[in-house]
Design a protein around this motif. Structure first.
Motif, PDB file in Angstrom:
ATOM      1  N   ARG A  49      73.862  37.909  54.748  1.00 29.55           N
ATOM      2  CA  ARG A  49      74.750  38.067  53.463  1.00 29.55           C
ATOM      3  C   ARG A  49      75.037  39.601  53.523  1.00 29.55           C
ATOM      4  O   ARG A  49      74.053  40.281  53.740  1.00 29.55           O
ATOM      5  CB  ARG A  49      74.101  37.459  52.373  1.00 29.55           C
ATOM      6  N   ARG A  50      76.063  39.918  52.851  1.00 30.50           N
ATOM      7  CA  ARG A  50      76.272  41.442  52.275  1.00 30.50           C
ATOM      8  C   ARG A  50      77.266  41.339  51.402  1.00 30.50           C
ATOM      9  O   ARG A  50      77.927  40.241  50.814  1.00 30.50           O
ATOM     10  CB  ARG A  50      76.561  42.069  53.604  1.00 30.50           C
TER      11      ARG A  50
ATOM     12  N   PRO B 280      79.575  32.452  48.573  1.00 30.92           N
ATOM     13  CA  PRO B 280      78.170  31.949  48.384  1.00 30.92           C
ATOM     14  C   PRO B 280      77.384  32.229  47.122  1.00 30.92           C
ATOM     15  O   PRO B 280      76.401  31.507  47.128  1.00 30.92           O
ATOM     16  CB  PRO B 280      77.420  32.511  49.789  1.00 30.92           C
TER      17      PRO B 280
ATOM     18  N   TYR C 258      73.275  33.860  60.820  1.00 33.51           N
ATOM     19  CA  TYR C 258      73.932  34.160  59.594  1.00 33.51           C
ATOM     20  C   TYR C 258      73.108  35.392  58.905  1.00 33.51           C
ATOM     21  O   TYR C 258      72.040  35.555  58.915  1.00 33.51           O
ATOM     22  CB  TYR C 258      73.796  32.965  58.719  1.00 33.51           C
TER      23      TYR C 258
ATOM     24  N   LEU D 230      78.519  38.353  46.941  1.00 35.58           N
ATOM     25  CA  LEU D 230      78.068  38.292  48.308  1.00 35.58           C
ATOM     26  C   LEU D 230      79.145  37.425  49.148  1.00 35.58           C
ATOM     27  O   LEU D 230      79.789  36.828  48.472  1.00 35.58           O
ATOM     28  CB  LEU D 230      76.884  37.746  48.096  1.00 35.58           C
ATOM     29  N   VAL D 231      79.075  37.657  50.396  1.00 36.54           N
ATOM     30  CA  VAL D 231      79.731  36.611  51.398  1.00 36.54           C
ATOM     31  C   VAL D 231      78.763  36.439  52.637  1.00 36.54           C
ATOM     32  O   VAL D 231      77.871  37.481  52.697  1.00 36.54           O
ATOM     33  CB  VAL D 231      81.052  37.679  52.050  1.00 36.54           C
ATOM     34  N   LEU D 232      78.729  35.293  52.994  1.00 32.88           N
ATOM     35  CA  LEU D 232      78.094  34.906  54.020  1.00 32.88           C
ATOM     36  C   LEU D 232      78.833  35.045  55.315  1.00 32.88           C
ATOM     37  O   LEU D 232      79.974  34.566  55.613  1.00 32.88           O
ATOM     38  CB  LEU D 232      77.494  33.416  53.803  1.00 32.88           C
TER      39      LEU D 232
ATOM     40  N   ASP E  96      74.251  38.496  44.071  1.00 33.96           N
ATOM     41  CA  ASP E  96      73.111  38.906  44.174  1.00 33.96           C
ATOM     42  C   ASP E  96      72.232  38.768  43.161  1.00 33.96           C
ATOM     43  O   ASP E  96      72.564  38.790  41.955  1.00 33.96           O
ATOM     44  CB  ASP E  96      72.880  40.513  44.708  1.00 33.96           C
TER      45      ASP E  96
END
Length: 335
Positions: A313-314, A291, A311, A301-303, A294
């Motif tokens: 993100r991290r 996605p 949902y 990041l990954v959604l 940061d």
């Protein structure tokens, strides 16, 4: 046992093929001369039995050897009572949210418990049953049970190996006395020849009399209404229940030598946000593996989507792939 159409089959499903158990590795939708078809790849189970690939019609039925299900249990009481007075088990999220226990002012919900059930069937040879007088092995946990039965004949529950042998002996007696030819001159039925496995009156196929070990494994965890799936209101089907079991940590499939994280994968990450020496972990489904980064740190990041369907993100670097996407051949997701 539960039958499932190929179009509803999901990756990770365990199916019974004759006397063998096979795990679905991948599903593909493809065009055949007769229309749409489903390509099913099975994992290799051993050197002597490599993985198979089948192309079948969407309505072709497989027999599930492991069935996953999800339900919720409400424990409630009157506000003036000191102990739980009512319990309700509900498998439909929208019916759970609308239950009177949450709407009546005079009612107090003491606990909301999520129940995960895994029903597993395993074919056995007669020599694999517990010996004469031996007890049935203990189930995986105190909330579970283990018993036996013949696949399509006799009682639904046979508590011990001795009970299985007695049932087969009973069927053999019935076969000898009731399924032989009739001697019209003597006016009586003659003893039947052969054995029960070859008798169509005893069973439609030899597999019908195959002993099966059945394990019903139940696990419970306290939840709140916000933990319920927010993107689905009806009873979870086999694929959706399997995915929720993965997300909640009820099951963990065998690790595979695969690298990288893609859309639909189930991943695990430290629940407290740290990447080192984390004790608690959480799981989520990858909605988008790319996605963006940061805006402040530039970290990829990954959604993700958690068990509740929301949902977030991290950092991609903190995620570890647990399982491939759980999906149908005729759909993007498990719904």
């Amino acid at each position: 046992m539960l039958s499932i159409a190929a179009k509803d089959l999901h990756v990770g499903a365990l199916v019974l093929s004759g006397t063998h158990l096979e795990t679905v590795e991948s599903l593909h939708r493809q065009v055949s001369p007769d229309g749409m078809a489903v390509g099913v790849s099975f994992e290799a189970t051993e050197q002597q039995r490599p993985g198979r690939y089948l192309v079948v019609e969407p309505d072709h039925e497989f027999t599930l050897a492991r069935v996953h299900s999800v339900a919720w249990i409400i424990h409630s009481r009157h506000r003036n009572a000191r102990a739980i007075q009512d319990s309700a088990r509900i498998a439909v999220p929208y019916a759970l949210r609308g239950h009177w226990a949450f709407r009546q002012k005079w009612n107090v919900v003491e606990r909301l418990v999520e129940e995960h059930t895994v029903l597993t069937y395993r074919p056995l040879g007669l020599d694999e049953l517990p010996g004469l007088g031996a007890p049935t092995p203990a189930p995986p946990n105190p909330d579970s049970s283990r018993f036996y039965r013949l696949r399509r004949q006799g009682p639904a529950v046979l508590a011990t190996g001795d009970a299985v042998r007695r049932e087969l002996a009973r069927l053999s007696w019935v076969h000898r006395h009731d399924h032989g030819p009739t001697d019209w001159d003597m006016g009586k039925r003659l003893p039947a020849g052969g054995d029960i496995y070859d008798c169509l009156s005893c069973a439609r196929s030899p597999f019908d009399l195959m002993p099966m070990e059945i394990v019903v494994e139940r696990t419970y965890r306290d939840v709140v209404l916000d933990d319920l799936p927010s993107d689905w209101e009806y009873e979870l089907d086999a694929a959706a229940a399997y995915e929720r079991h993965l997300l909640m940590g009820t099951i963990t499939p065998p690790s595979r030598d695969e690298s990288g994280i893609g859309d639909g994968d189930i991943v695990e990450f430290p629940a407290d946000g740290s990447r080192d020496n984390a004790v608690a972990t959480a799981r989520a489904k990858v909605i988008s593996a790319a996605p963006g980064n940061d805006l402040v740190t530039g970290v990829p990041l990954v959604l993700l989507s958690g068990p509740d369907g929301r949902y977030f993100r991290r950092a991609l670097s903190g995620c570890v792939r647990i399982a491939p996407p759980v999906c149908h051949a005729f759909g993007e997701g498990t719904r």
